[in-house]
Motif scaffolding. Structure first.
Motif, PDB file in Angstrom:
ATOM      1  N   PHE A 194      43.149  36.220  55.308  1.00 21.78           N
ATOM      2  CA  PHE A 194      42.783  35.301  54.232  1.00 21.78           C
ATOM      3  C   PHE A 194      43.987  34.402  53.916  1.00 21.78           C
ATOM      4  CE2 PHE A 194      39.941  38.850  53.792  1.00 21.78           C
ATOM      5  CZ  PHE A 194      38.744  38.297  53.349  1.00 21.78           C
ATOM      6  N   THR A 206      45.326  31.916  50.979  1.00 25.04           N
ATOM      7  CA  THR A 206      45.090  31.503  49.612  1.00 25.04           C
ATOM      8  C   THR A 206      46.335  30.806  49.065  1.00 25.04           C
ATOM      9  OG1 THR A 206      44.366  32.253  47.420  1.00 25.04           O
ATOM     10  CG2 THR A 206      45.818  33.730  48.663  1.00 25.04           C
ATOM     11  N   VAL A 218      40.199  33.001  57.074  1.00 18.38           N
ATOM     12  CA  VAL A 218      39.390  32.559  55.935  1.00 18.38           C
ATOM     13  C   VAL A 218      40.218  31.649  55.044  1.00 18.38           C
ATOM     14  CG1 VAL A 218      38.029  33.278  53.948  1.00 18.38           C
ATOM     15  CG2 VAL A 218      38.090  34.709  56.009  1.00 18.38           C
ATOM     16  N   ALA A 231      40.454  30.810  51.908  1.00 19.79           N
ATOM     17  CA  ALA A 231      39.931  31.463  50.701  1.00 19.79           C
ATOM     18  C   ALA A 231      40.073  30.546  49.489  1.00 19.79           C
ATOM     19  CB  ALA A 231      40.678  32.782  50.469  1.00 19.79           C
ATOM     20  N   SER A 252      40.919  34.144  44.137  1.00 20.03           N
ATOM     21  CA  SER A 252      41.144  34.998  45.309  1.00 20.03           C
ATOM     22  C   SER A 252      41.258  36.475  44.945  1.00 20.03           C
ATOM     23  CB  SER A 252      42.406  34.550  46.040  1.00 20.03           C
ATOM     24  OG  SER A 252      42.157  33.412  46.806  1.00 20.03           O
ATOM     25  N   VAL A 279      46.486  39.143  53.984  1.00 17.43           N
ATOM     26  CA  VAL A 279      46.385  37.885  53.251  1.00 17.43           C
ATOM     27  C   VAL A 279      47.760  37.236  53.235  1.00 17.43           C
ATOM     28  CG1 VAL A 279      46.777  39.080  51.054  1.00 17.43           C
ATOM     29  CG2 VAL A 279      45.708  36.836  51.032  1.00 17.43           C
TER      30      VAL A 279
END
Length: 318
Positions: free
Chosen positions: A12, A14, A145, A147, A153, A191
């Motif tokens: 992810f 973010t 992703v 995000a 998130s 992430v």
């Protein structure tokens, strides 16, 4: 940085709004595809620009193949909710009528996290999707992703754990448990946070990194996007700060600009140093993308920088 990403199956991206999150997600996907990984990059924001960056594409819930190694898709909450209801009711027309009813909207609003949960379910399906003879081979080696921004998130990634606490039994429990196991496995999911070398962005990044570590998702090195190149050597910086004597009057404006750039450079250095001291891994610094509209061509230098082994913590901090 790329090596850390390629070791996972689901990553992810973010960060604070406006820091270049989608550009970094796209560049990472390009770099992974160039490394031979079958990569799917997914955008959650229905108003996002992933399709524009990848060649003026209109992305939908089914992956669009750009090359044999790179595909892209976009998740719209309304669409996945309709798919979910169609799966329950078996008839799409009934699902649409239910979505249009005020009663259902009230019930859906009273169940926070339902759209997040369905979004994660769709992403997990792609992560586990199989193909080939006897379906033994994953369709995608890596799912990246793009995000939501910082404020959304943490709730998104916390959804499986929160749902398990609220509903320890029921039809959604096994799915929530599988999602929690996926997100909590550092060998499969991670992430990373994209930021800028600016005080407010770094403040938010440090808060977000702390919250993400509490959620239990593995945290990759933070990516500092759009870092200005060094314009001055240490000797030049020292001379600028030391009020050089006998500067011709015609050069005074240039001297002012040079001092302004030096001050910006030093301020950025302080913020990068804060990240180095506060986080378990050194941040990765990316250069400014070429000016103008972001396209596949302008993303290539970022993909090159992410793929370089020395990209991790490469910036010299004076």
């Amino acid at each position: 940085m790329l090596d850390a990403v390629l070791q996972r199956r689901l990553v992810f991206i973010t960060g604070k709004g406006g820091v270049g999150r989608t550009a970094v997600a796209s560049a990472l996907a390009l770099a992974a595809a160039r490394a031979g990984k079958r990569t799917l990059v997914v955008e959650i924001n229905p108003l996002g620009r992933l399709g524009d960056y990848l060649g003026d594409l209109t992305l939908g819930p089914d992956p669009t193949e750009l090359t044999p190694e790179l595909a892209a898709a976009a998740i719209a909450p309304a669409v996945i909710m309709e798919d979910f209801l169609t799966g329950m009711l078996r008839i799409r027309a009934l699902a649409r009528r239910l979505l249009e009813s005020n009663t259902f909207r009230v019930v859906a609003a009273a169940a926070p996290g339902l759209e997040d949960f369905l979004t994660l379910v769709r992403i997990a399906e792609w992560e586990d999707e199989r193909t080939g003879f006897k379906r033994k081979r994953h369709r995608f080696d890596l799912v990246i992703v793009d995000a939501p921004a910082t404020g959304h998130s943490v709730p998104l990634l916390s959804t499986p754990g929160a749902l398990l606490k609220m509903l320890p039994f029921g039809p959604l429990t096994n799915t929530a448990r599988d999602l929690a196991l996926l997100l909590g496995d550092p060998k499969r999911a991670a992430v990373t946070v994209v930021t800028r070398a600016e005080e407010m962005a770094v403040n938010e990044t440090l808060e977000l990194a702390t919250a993400l570590m509490r959620v239990g998702v593995a945290l990759l090195p933070v990516i500092v996007n759009a870092v200005d190149p060094f314009r001055f050597t240490r000797v030049e910086a020292h001379r600028l700060r030391a009020e050089p004597a006998e500067v011709p009057p015609a050069w005074q404006p240039h001297l002012g600009v040079a001092r302004f750039n030096l001050a910006r450079q030093r301020a950025a250095e302080r913020q990068i140093r804060r990240l180095r001291h506060a986080l378990p891994e050194r941040p990765v610094c990316l250069p400014q993308a070429p000016p103008g509209r972001i396209t596949l061509a302008t993303l290539e230098p970022l993909a090159d920088a992410l793929a370089r082994p020395h990209a991790r913590g490469s910036r010299r901090v004076s």
